[in-house]
Design a protein around this motif. Structure first.
Motif, PDB file in Angstrom:
ATOM      1  N   HIS A 209       0.819  -1.204   0.000  1.00  0.00           N
ATOM      2  CA  HIS A 209       0.000   0.000   0.000  1.00  0.00           C
ATOM      3  C   HIS A 209       0.857   1.259   0.000  1.00  0.00           C
ATOM      4  N   LYS A 210       1.890   1.272   0.814  1.00  0.00           N
ATOM      5  CA  LYS A 210       2.715   2.472   0.930  1.00  0.00           C
ATOM      6  C   LYS A 210       3.509   2.739  -0.348  1.00  0.00           C
ATOM      7  N   VAL A 211       4.169   1.702  -0.844  1.00  0.00           N
ATOM      8  CA  VAL A 211       5.033   1.887  -2.008  1.00  0.00           C
ATOM      9  C   VAL A 211       4.225   2.082  -3.281  1.00  0.00           C
ATOM     10  N   ALA A 212       3.080   1.374  -3.399  1.00  0.00           N
ATOM     11  CA  ALA A 212       2.255   1.522  -4.602  1.00  0.00           C
ATOM     12  C   ALA A 212       1.719   2.943  -4.717  1.00  0.00           C
ATOM     13  N   ILE A 213       1.333   3.543  -3.601  1.00  0.00           N
ATOM     14  CA  ILE A 213       0.855   4.924  -3.623  1.00  0.00           C
ATOM     15  C   ILE A 213       1.992   5.861  -4.010  1.00  0.00           C
ATOM     16  N   LEU A 214       3.197   5.625  -3.451  1.00  0.00           N
ATOM     17  CA  LEU A 214       4.356   6.442  -3.813  1.00  0.00           C
ATOM     18  C   LEU A 214       4.682   6.306  -5.303  1.00  0.00           C
ATOM     19  N   ALA A 215       4.599   5.059  -5.808  1.00  0.00           N
ATOM     20  CA  ALA A 215       4.892   4.827  -7.225  1.00  0.00           C
ATOM     21  C   ALA A 215       3.882   5.523  -8.125  1.00  0.00           C
ATOM     22  N   SER A 216       2.632   5.631  -7.652  1.00  0.00           N
ATOM     23  CA  SER A 216       1.593   6.289  -8.438  1.00  0.00           C
ATOM     24  C   SER A 216       1.764   7.805  -8.428  1.00  0.00           C
ATOM     25  N   LEU A 217       2.138   8.347  -7.247  1.00  0.00           N
ATOM     26  CA  LEU A 217       2.274   9.799  -7.108  1.00  0.00           C
ATOM     27  C   LEU A 217       3.635  10.296  -7.563  1.00  0.00           C
ATOM     28  N   HIS A 218       4.671   9.501  -7.303  1.00  0.00           N
ATOM     29  CA  HIS A 218       6.038   9.894  -7.639  1.00  0.00           C
ATOM     30  C   HIS A 218       6.728   8.732  -8.345  1.00  0.00           C
ATOM     31  N   PRO A 219       6.350   8.492  -9.608  1.00  0.00           N
ATOM     32  CA  PRO A 219       6.916   7.349 -10.320  1.00  0.00           C
ATOM     33  C   PRO A 219       8.433   7.461 -10.460  1.00  0.00           C
ATOM     34  N   SER A 220       9.120   6.428 -10.046  1.00  0.00           N
ATOM     35  CA  SER A 220      10.564   6.351 -10.204  1.00  0.00           C
ATOM     36  C   SER A 220      10.921   4.887 -10.372  1.00  0.00           C
ATOM     37  N   PHE A 221      12.134   4.637 -10.830  1.00  0.00           N
ATOM     38  CA  PHE A 221      12.559   3.247 -11.045  1.00  0.00           C
ATOM     39  C   PHE A 221      12.514   2.458  -9.741  1.00  0.00           C
ATOM     40  N   GLY A 222      12.981   3.078  -8.647  1.00  0.00           N
ATOM     41  CA  GLY A 222      13.010   2.391  -7.362  1.00  0.00           C
ATOM     42  C   GLY A 222      11.617   2.066  -6.852  1.00  0.00           C
ATOM     43  N   ASN A 223      10.702   3.059  -6.893  1.00  0.00           N
ATOM     44  CA  ASN A 223       9.331   2.830  -6.414  1.00  0.00           C
ATOM     45  C   ASN A 223       8.617   1.778  -7.254  1.00  0.00           C
ATOM     46  N   MET A 224       8.804   1.863  -8.575  1.00  0.00           N
ATOM     47  CA  MET A 224       8.156   0.905  -9.457  1.00  0.00           C
ATOM     48  C   MET A 224       8.689  -0.511  -9.234  1.00  0.00           C
ATOM     49  N   THR A 225       9.996  -0.612  -9.010  1.00  0.00           N
ATOM     50  CA  THR A 225      10.603  -1.932  -8.814  1.00  0.00           C
ATOM     51  C   THR A 225      10.101  -2.583  -7.532  1.00  0.00           C
ATOM     52  N   VAL A 226      10.096  -1.822  -6.432  1.00  0.00           N
ATOM     53  CA  VAL A 226       9.603  -2.379  -5.169  1.00  0.00           C
ATOM     54  C   VAL A 226       8.128  -2.729  -5.288  1.00  0.00           C
ATOM     55  N   SER A 227       7.334  -1.858  -5.945  1.00  0.00           N
ATOM     56  CA  SER A 227       5.908  -2.144  -6.154  1.00  0.00           C
ATOM     57  C   SER A 227       5.716  -3.426  -6.949  1.00  0.00           C
ATOM     58  N   MET A 228       6.557  -3.612  -7.957  1.00  0.00           N
ATOM     59  CA  MET A 228       6.468  -4.795  -8.819  1.00  0.00           C
ATOM     60  C   MET A 228       6.653  -6.076  -7.997  1.00  0.00           C
ATOM     61  N   TYR A 229       7.715  -6.120  -7.202  1.00  0.00           N
ATOM     62  CA  TYR A 229       7.979  -7.319  -6.411  1.00  0.00           C
ATOM     63  C   TYR A 229       6.933  -7.500  -5.310  1.00  0.00           C
ATOM     64  N   ALA A 230       6.559  -6.396  -4.659  1.00  0.00           N
ATOM     65  CA  ALA A 230       5.581  -6.481  -3.572  1.00  0.00           C
ATOM     66  C   ALA A 230       4.237  -6.978  -4.091  1.00  0.00           C
ATOM     67  N   TYR A 231       3.794  -6.433  -5.231  1.00  0.00           N
ATOM     68  CA  TYR A 231       2.498  -6.832  -5.765  1.00  0.00           C
ATOM     69  C   TYR A 231       2.513  -8.291  -6.208  1.00  0.00           C
ATOM     70  N   GLY A 232       3.589  -8.707  -6.903  1.00  0.00           N
ATOM     71  CA  GLY A 232       3.666 -10.087  -7.362  1.00  0.00           C
ATOM     72  C   GLY A 232       3.665 -11.083  -6.220  1.00  0.00           C
ATOM     73  N   LEU A 233       4.423 -10.784  -5.167  1.00  0.00           N
ATOM     74  CA  LEU A 233       4.472 -11.685  -4.019  1.00  0.00           C
ATOM     75  C   LEU A 233       3.152 -11.691  -3.262  1.00  0.00           C
ATOM     76  N   TYR A 234       2.539 -10.502  -3.114  1.00  0.00           N
ATOM     77  CA  TYR A 234       1.235 -10.450  -2.446  1.00  0.00           C
ATOM     78  C   TYR A 234       0.191 -11.243  -3.223  1.00  0.00           C
ATOM     79  N   LEU A 235       0.196 -11.075  -4.553  1.00  0.00           N
ATOM     80  CA  LEU A 235      -0.771 -11.782  -5.383  1.00  0.00           C
ATOM     81  C   LEU A 235      -0.634 -13.289  -5.194  1.00  0.00           C
ATOM     82  N   PHE A 236       0.606 -13.771  -5.173  1.00  0.00           N
ATOM     83  CA  PHE A 236       0.827 -15.208  -4.996  1.00  0.00           C
ATOM     84  C   PHE A 236       0.350 -15.685  -3.632  1.00  0.00           C
ATOM     85  N   PHE A 237       0.834 -15.051  -2.561  1.00  0.00           N
ATOM     86  CA  PHE A 237       0.518 -15.553  -1.217  1.00  0.00           C
ATOM     87  C   PHE A 237      -0.971 -15.408  -0.896  1.00  0.00           C
ATOM     88  N   ASP A 238      -1.610 -14.363  -1.391  1.00  0.00           N
ATOM     89  CA  ASP A 238      -3.041 -14.196  -1.141  1.00  0.00           C
ATOM     90  C   ASP A 238      -3.857 -15.251  -1.886  1.00  0.00           C
TER      91      ASP A 238
END
Length: 405
Positions: A209-238
């Motif tokens: 939630h925190k990083v995805a909002i940051l990636a949406s408001l302040h797109p950067s390579f770092g924010n997008m990368t962390v969002s990518m891994y966080a979302y993929g792992l969350y999707l799997f475990f959920d």
């Protein structure tokens, strides 16, 4: 009541399952009680909303279609392709309307035709229609059909079972391996708790939630990368946790429901990934879309180019999977992205064979293959998440809605 949503839900579920477990221990399937169990939990899930009537109406509609097509197949020596196509399209129509509604009516995205699990129930009915056409299913007995269609554990989010497999278990005696099934079922349920309510919750609450909002408001390579891994792992475990609940509960009821996940992040290539990720869905699209289209092209002799045939199969199955997720550009792009990954992997195999390139098979090369596949898969998850869409909207407009997970 949302399935598997609270600890109390599992208390009610456990108490309700106890007679089934005891009956199986004494060699009794207690089908009357199983039917009652399914009806009660379907009522708890759908009662008090229009979804209940949508569920019942959908079941009646699909039953009429299936029995009418079955009757036609029995009475006619020739199986008219046009009748089959009309039956198939009508079967898919309710799901199509549900998926289309948010696009044409964004203010009220919930369709009156929709109910929790309409996609997975539709997959079941389409499976039956296709196998009636193939002659694999001669008749559809209504008692077994309704139990399969409304089997409570799988109705909301799968796994997607096949009618012939389920019917064989339904009609058979208590499985000989039932004591082992009980042990596996309990293990799967606790593993599901670990995946969904501990690991998935922690990723969702403290990272995504925190990083995805940051990636949406302040797109950067770092924010997008962390969002990518966080979302993929969350999707799997959920989702894997949810699937484990379903498989575990079905096991306690005496059914071997097929698994949905098999260590997908250890896949050595993109084909291996789709043999491990959401397997019942990917196998469904492989068997009933890609393979059928490829067979039709070969039988009709539309082309002799086997590479083209395989590539069109990938585009059709993965593209359709993207549209199934929703008529939104990033879902559609996600589907075609994976189609082109599969096409590219086949091209790489042909290139290696033509150039006689031999790559040693050892733990280092396997590790590199897993790492590369992992990156491509998670780029796909980033597309699927819609986070880049919100970032683009924020760049183009002063304000944009935040992603909702």
């Amino acid at each position: 009541m949302q399935p598997y949503s609270t600890p109390f839900y599992f208390v009610y579920l456990g108490l309700a399952l106890l007679p089934i477990v005891i009956g199986h221990a004494y060699g009794k399937k207690m089908m009357g009680y199983q039917v009652l169990f399914n009806l009660v939990f379907l009522w708890l899930t759908f009662a008090g909303s229009v979804s209940l009537w949508a569920l019942l109406g959908f079941g009646a509609f699909e039953t009429l279609l299936i029995k009418a097509y079955e009757y036609y197949k029995i009475k006619r020596e020739k199986n008219a392709f046009s009748v089959f196509v009309v039956t198939l399209l009508l079967s898919i129509l309710p799901l199509f309307l549900v998926k289309l509604n948010p696009l044409i009516n964004p203010a009220h995205p919930e369709s009156i035709f929709g109910f929790l699990g309409i996609s997975y129930v539709t997959f079941k009915t389409v499976n039956i229609i296709l196998e009636i056409r193939d002659g694999l299913i001669k008749t559809v007995p209504l008692k077994e059909y309704f139990y399969f269609l409304y089997f409570f554990p799988t109705i909301s989010s799968g796994p997607i079972d096949r009618f012939r497999r389920f019917k064989k278990e339904l009609e058979g005696p208590v499985p000989k391996d039932y004591p082992e099934l009980v042990g596996k079922g309990i293990f799967y349920i606790f593993q599901g708790f670990l995946y969904k309510y501990i690991i998935g919750y922690l990723i969702d609450t403290y990272v995504l939630h925190k990083v995805a909002i940051l990636a949406s408001l302040h797109p950067s390579f770092g924010n997008m990368t962390v969002s990518m891994y966080a979302y993929g792992l969350y999707l799997f475990f959920d989702f894997a946790g949810y699937s484990l609940f379903v498989i575990g509960i079905s096991a306690l009821m005496g059914y071997h429901i097929p698994p949905n996940f098999n260590k997908p992040f250890l896949a050595k290539n993109i084909k291996d990934f789709w043999n491990r990720w959401h397997m019942t869905l990917s196998f469904w699209f492989r068997d009933f879309v890609a393979m059928r289209l490829m067979k039709t092209m070969m039988v009709k002799k539309w082309t002799k180019n086997m590479v083209l045939i395989a590539n069109l199969g990938y585009l059709a199955s993965m593209g359709l999977m993207g549209f199934w997720h929703g008529f939104t550009w990033y879902y559609i792009l996600y589907g075609f992205y994976h189609a082109f990954l599969l096409i590219g992997y086949d091209a790489w195999l042909r290139f290696k064979k033509k150039r006689k390139i031999k790559i040693p098979d050892n733990r280092w090369t396997r590790g590199v293959s897993i790492f590369i596949t992992f990156q491509f898969v998670f780029i796909g998850f980033l597309i699927f998440s819609g986070i880049p869409n919100y970032a683009i909207m924020h760049v183009l407009h002063d304000q944009a809605p935040l992603p909702n997970f």
